[in-house]
Design a protein around this motif. Sequence first.
Motif, PDB file in Angstrom:
ATOM      1  N   LYS A 218     -12.386   1.726   3.609  1.00  0.00           N
ATOM      2  CA  LYS A 218     -12.199   2.206   4.981  1.00  0.00           C
ATOM      3  C   LYS A 218     -10.765   2.674   5.198  1.00  0.00           C
ATOM      4  N   GLN A 219      -9.784   1.961   4.613  1.00  0.00           N
ATOM      5  CA  GLN A 219      -8.382   2.373   4.740  1.00  0.00           C
ATOM      6  C   GLN A 219      -8.139   3.737   4.101  1.00  0.00           C
ATOM      7  N   HIS A 220      -8.972   4.060   3.134  1.00  0.00           N
ATOM      8  CA  HIS A 220      -8.844   5.361   2.473  1.00  0.00           C
ATOM      9  C   HIS A 220      -9.741   6.416   3.122  1.00  0.00           C
ATOM     10  N   ASN A 221     -10.220   6.108   4.366  1.00  0.00           N
ATOM     11  CA  ASN A 221     -11.097   7.034   5.109  1.00  0.00           C
ATOM     12  C   ASN A 221     -12.373   7.349   4.339  1.00  0.00           C
TER      13      ASN A 221
ATOM     14  N   ILE B 185       0.852  -1.193   0.000  1.00  0.00           N
ATOM     15  CA  ILE B 185       0.000   0.000   0.000  1.00  0.00           C
ATOM     16  C   ILE B 185       0.885   1.240   0.000  1.00  0.00           C
TER      17      ILE B 185
ATOM     18  N   GLN C  35      -4.946  -0.294  -5.409  1.00  0.00           N
ATOM     19  CA  GLN C  35      -6.085  -0.781  -4.624  1.00  0.00           C
ATOM     20  C   GLN C  35      -7.402  -0.271  -5.175  1.00  0.00           C
TER      21      GLN C  35
ATOM     22  N   GLY D  59     -12.930  -3.047   3.181  1.00  0.00           N
ATOM     23  CA  GLY D  59     -11.716  -2.743   3.937  1.00  0.00           C
ATOM     24  C   GLY D  59     -10.848  -1.709   3.244  1.00  0.00           C
ATOM     25  N   ILE D  60     -10.707  -1.833   1.917  1.00  0.00           N
ATOM     26  CA  ILE D  60      -9.878  -0.871   1.178  1.00  0.00           C
ATOM     27  C   ILE D  60     -10.456   0.535   1.289  1.00  0.00           C
TER      28      ILE D  60
END
Length: 768
Positions: free
Chosen positions: A604-607, A466, A511, A601-602
Amino acid sequence: MDIVFFIYGMAFFVMGISILIQPKKGSAFRIADILWLLSGVGLIHGINEWLDMWVIIKGRSELLDLIRWFCLVASFIFLFEFGRRLFITNIYAGSPKWKKEIARYIGWWLLLCIGILVFIFGIISHDFWKVGSIWARYLFGFSGALLTGFGFLAYYRHERDSLKPLGVERYFMWAGLSFLMYGFLSGLIVPRGDFFPSNLLNVDSFFSAVHIPVQVFRAGMALVAAFSIWGMLGIFTWETKNKLLNALEKEMESKRILSKTNELFEKVFSSMHLMITYMDRDFNFIRVNQAYADADKRTPDFFVGKNHFDLYPNEENKAIFREVVETGKPYFAYEKPFEYAGHPERGITYWDWSLQPVKETDGTVSGLILILLDVTDRKQAEDESAILKAQLGQAQKMEAIGRLAGGIAHDFNNLLTAIIGYGSLLKINMAKDDPMVAYVEQILSSSEKAANLTRQLLAFSRKQIISPRPVNLNEVIKGAEKLLLRLIGEDIEFKTILADKDLTVMADSGQIEQVLMNLATNARDAMPRGGLLTIETELVELDKEYMKTHAVEAPGIYARISVTDTGIGMDEKTRERIFEPFFTTKEMGRGTGLGLAIVYGIIKQHNGYINVYSEPGKGTTFRIYIPLIKPEFKEAESIVLPAPKGGTETILTAEDDAEVRRLTKEVLENFGYKIIEAVNGADAINKFIENKDRIQLLLFDLIMPKKNGKEAYEEIRKVMPDIKVLFTSGYTADIIHEKGILEEGINFIPKPVSPDDLLRKIREVLDN
């Protein structure tokens, strides 16, 4: 003659009174409950005889004749009914089937039919008293006395062993004989009449034959019967009860034991967690235990008398119950599904069954015992376990595919490194106006596309590192269009509607491409017969009102990506679980249930946030919200990189791939660097020890035989702690992390790498 009638009537009256005054309750003898019929015979027939005496003294009258007739008929009815019941009692004592068949033909309806005949014959006769009384003697007196006589004798034979200790067995024999004689005298020796046999067998012919009035014999038989019955009633006296005291005490003890046993059974029956019910052969509830009642949220008393299939209608189960009743064979079932119409909220439940027939001595089924165990939780756990095993197998398969992809990517990256490197060297050494430059540039362009394909392969196997950076979502979607077109197939139309505004976000483009691939794959599976897939972008503002109805934590300006298909859609229940790990609506082998969970999940990881809107038959839309970055970051992608610089430092390179090793040496030497080559980690340590005073930088491949790059670096640091290092690798991130190599602050450049990028990175490491 009036004295004979008086004695005759007194004998019957005494018989009736003696029966009434005896304490018959609590008797162990089977005829105790029908002796009241003999009491009726004695009392009513005694009154009838006294009325006959009154007629002799005072003369006849119509009212008196009617009363006499009804008394005569009533007394004979009592006698017939007593004989009939006594006869049936004796028949059932032995219980053979042929005796029971006989009992069917002397039922209560026989009494009714005979009574109707007597009444009809009496009414239609010219002399109501005379003819009616003759028919009563024929049909009731004769047959009733014979039934009673034979019944007493049969009872004497059956119960002789129990009567003998009491000294009353002879009375039963005398009573039987006297009633037989009385039957003949009452039924055949009747008043003179004008029809057979009363015109032949009557009181006058009897008197002329024996010279004794028939009433004298009747009185004698009545006295014998009265005396015998009085003696029989001795079994009901207190003296007889004293003789039976021991037997009664034993009986009471047996009852106490039985009571305790019943109490224990009741406790066990009520406290068992198994659901137990006892029902008759027509499936009506007789008893249910507490567990059975609790399962239906009722009391046990509620079920008594109700039919099982009125409460739980099910034709399949009803057929099973009928088969058990008809065949007498028990039925067992395991994990049998059942849907209770009265409680639809429970859905389908699963039960272990045991249906046992209750049989009589002759083998007929008189009832059923049903034992149930609710195994719904166990069944669901087993099903979930099976699903998890299948998911694990699928996940392991995908993991194996991912590792295979990673291994292929490593080898492919080494090849691309060589192709890009030699192609770049070739271009550098060619004149700008050389016509072959165009061919070299085409080679480098194709190599770059191959490198992008490798990155996409790693994205598919979820192994890429990432590295978020400012990217324009519109450009990411444009770059992924060709891959998405190949993914969805030719029968699905693909359309993009991109916003005319700059949608720059902080994201990992690899991603984001993976998110688009996962959503496109789902859309393709939802449109097996073709359809339309649309990807649309726009700039939106999410305010506080939107936050109240959606899972948004912070208001602000967002880039929205909408992925819409025209597929089969999904219901609300499926939509609620769509992002759960391992949840899938696809058949076995077609999906792991991880695709949308990874998408979630991806994002969420990117807010960001993701929502899904769908209805059955109306397609599906996924809406993704990623926050826009501040304007000052938007120019990050337009930075012009400086031209690569060389140097005069000595670099120790360790690379197990010969082609990459030769390329690296040639590129670096062309830019002035001095190169010392090593073929693996162990060789690198030896070369460093030999040249430690000359070497300023280590350029190590991470994964090598004998010793990997990190292990070789750690050994060298023991000799020279401040030595600089740059790692490179074509392996995927997960394998690198497994080796414990890629740590915070360590310089790393992934393969394939162009000569320019390698030179810039080396210069950056040396200068810093």
